[in-house]
Design a protein around this motif. Structure first.
Motif, PDB file in Angstrom:
ATOM      1  N   GLY A   1       0.831  -1.142  -0.057  1.00 46.33           N
ATOM      2  CA  GLY A   1      -0.062   0.243   0.162  1.00 46.33           C
ATOM      3  C   GLY A   1       0.792   1.096   0.250  1.00 46.33           C
ATOM      4  O   GLY A   1       2.072   1.030   0.658  1.00 46.33           O
TER       5      GLY A   1
ATOM      6  N   GLU B   1      -8.714  -3.260  -6.790  1.00 40.50           N
ATOM      7  CA  GLU B   1      -8.226  -2.412  -5.603  1.00 40.50           C
ATOM      8  C   GLU B   1      -9.341  -2.131  -4.696  1.00 40.50           C
ATOM      9  O   GLU B   1      -9.176  -1.395  -3.641  1.00 40.50           O
ATOM     10  CB  GLU B   1      -7.628  -1.316  -6.177  1.00 40.50           C
ATOM     11  CG  GLU B   1      -6.613  -1.287  -7.140  1.00 40.50           C
ATOM     12  CD  GLU B   1      -5.208  -1.937  -6.468  1.00 40.50           C
ATOM     13  OE1 GLU B   1      -5.196  -2.264  -5.516  1.00 40.50           O
ATOM     14  OE2 GLU B   1      -4.390  -1.991  -7.170  1.00 40.50           O
TER      15      GLU B   1
ATOM     16  N   GLU C   1     -10.568   0.363   0.845  1.00 42.77           N
ATOM     17  CA  GLU C   1      -9.053  -0.080   1.143  1.00 42.77           C
ATOM     18  C   GLU C   1      -8.319   0.840   0.378  1.00 42.77           C
ATOM     19  O   GLU C   1      -7.277   1.141   0.679  1.00 42.77           O
ATOM     20  CB  GLU C   1      -8.886  -1.586   0.338  1.00 42.77           C
ATOM     21  CG  GLU C   1      -7.608  -2.051   0.694  1.00 42.77           C
ATOM     22  CD  GLU C   1      -7.217  -3.344   0.803  1.00 42.77           C
ATOM     23  OE1 GLU C   1      -6.313  -3.798   1.390  1.00 42.77           O
ATOM     24  OE2 GLU C   1      -8.051  -4.219   0.431  1.00 42.77           O
ATOM     25  N   TYR C   2      -8.588   1.268  -0.730  1.00 42.88           N
ATOM     26  CA  TYR C   2      -7.752   2.280  -1.513  1.00 42.88           C
ATOM     27  C   TYR C   2      -8.638   3.459  -1.967  1.00 42.88           C
ATOM     28  O   TYR C   2      -9.854   3.243  -2.121  1.00 42.88           O
ATOM     29  CB  TYR C   2      -7.305   1.671  -2.709  1.00 42.88           C
ATOM     30  CG  TYR C   2      -6.087   0.649  -2.672  1.00 42.88           C
ATOM     31  CD1 TYR C   2      -4.797   0.935  -2.582  1.00 42.88           C
ATOM     32  CD2 TYR C   2      -6.289  -0.660  -2.262  1.00 42.88           C
ATOM     33  CE1 TYR C   2      -3.834   0.251  -2.311  1.00 42.88           C
ATOM     34  CE2 TYR C   2      -5.301  -1.503  -2.112  1.00 42.88           C
ATOM     35  CZ  TYR C   2      -4.044  -1.265  -2.210  1.00 42.88           C
ATOM     36  OH  TYR C   2      -2.989  -2.052  -1.853  1.00 42.88           O
TER      37      TYR C   2
ATOM     38  N   ILE D   1      -3.654   3.726  -0.754  1.00 43.99           N
ATOM     39  CA  ILE D   1      -4.100   2.885   0.668  1.00 43.99           C
ATOM     40  C   ILE D   1      -4.670   3.684   1.543  1.00 43.99           C
ATOM     41  O   ILE D   1      -4.293   4.851   1.819  1.00 43.99           O
ATOM     42  CB  ILE D   1      -2.991   2.063   1.195  1.00 43.99           C
ATOM     43  CG1 ILE D   1      -3.628   0.894   2.101  1.00 43.99           C
ATOM     44  CG2 ILE D   1      -1.970   2.834   1.887  1.00 43.99           C
ATOM     45  CD1 ILE D   1      -3.962  -0.292   1.313  1.00 43.99           C
TER      46      ILE D   1
END
Length: 133
Positions: free
Chosen positions: A50, A80, A89-90, A111
């Motif tokens: 990340g 992603e 998450e991203y 990230i």
């Protein structure tokens, strides 16, 4: 109906050539532009890295830049795990990336900082070197 414009993406982890999610195996096929660099902190999250952009501990993080279609961008968003809101998450960012001595606007999957608390920092900024492809 006019075609949607191509965009560029900077990939720094498993999407790099030879990685587990090698972007070159995805469809529609991307076009390789060159190696790129951004300033940030690279973390070992699990079987993937990340990147957080900038920051006091930033180093040069290397990756590859590709031209992508809107259809491929949808595939990348799925890989992603991009979802609306703060729990993604991203986060997808558009930033300037140094590519072959020039600056180019690219998508970067950053990230979520909450996901890298207590995670190992990869001090040299190259996932492939760290992970051994």
């Amino acid at each position: 109906m006019p075609e949607a414009p191509l965009r560029h993406v900077f990939v720094y982890g498993t999407l790099r050539r030879g990685g587990r999610n090698d972007i070159n195996r995805l469809q529609p096929a991307p076009g390789y532009v060159g190696m790129g660099e951004v300033q940030g902190v690279l973390y070992h999250v699990d079987r993937y890295p990340g990147l957080t952009l900038g920051g006091e501990e930033a180093v040069t993080v290397v990756g590859e830049v590709y031209r992508i279609t809107p259809e491929l961008e949808v595939v990348l968003d799925r890989i992603e795990q991009i979802v609306p809101g703060a729990d993604s998450e991203y986060f997808k960012r558009e930033i300037d990336v140094a590519v072959n001595g020039n600056s180019m606007g690219c998508l970067v999957y950053e990230i979520n900082p909450e996901r890298v608390r207590e995670k190992q920092v990869i001090g040299h900024g190259d996932w492939i070197v760290f992970h051994g492809a």
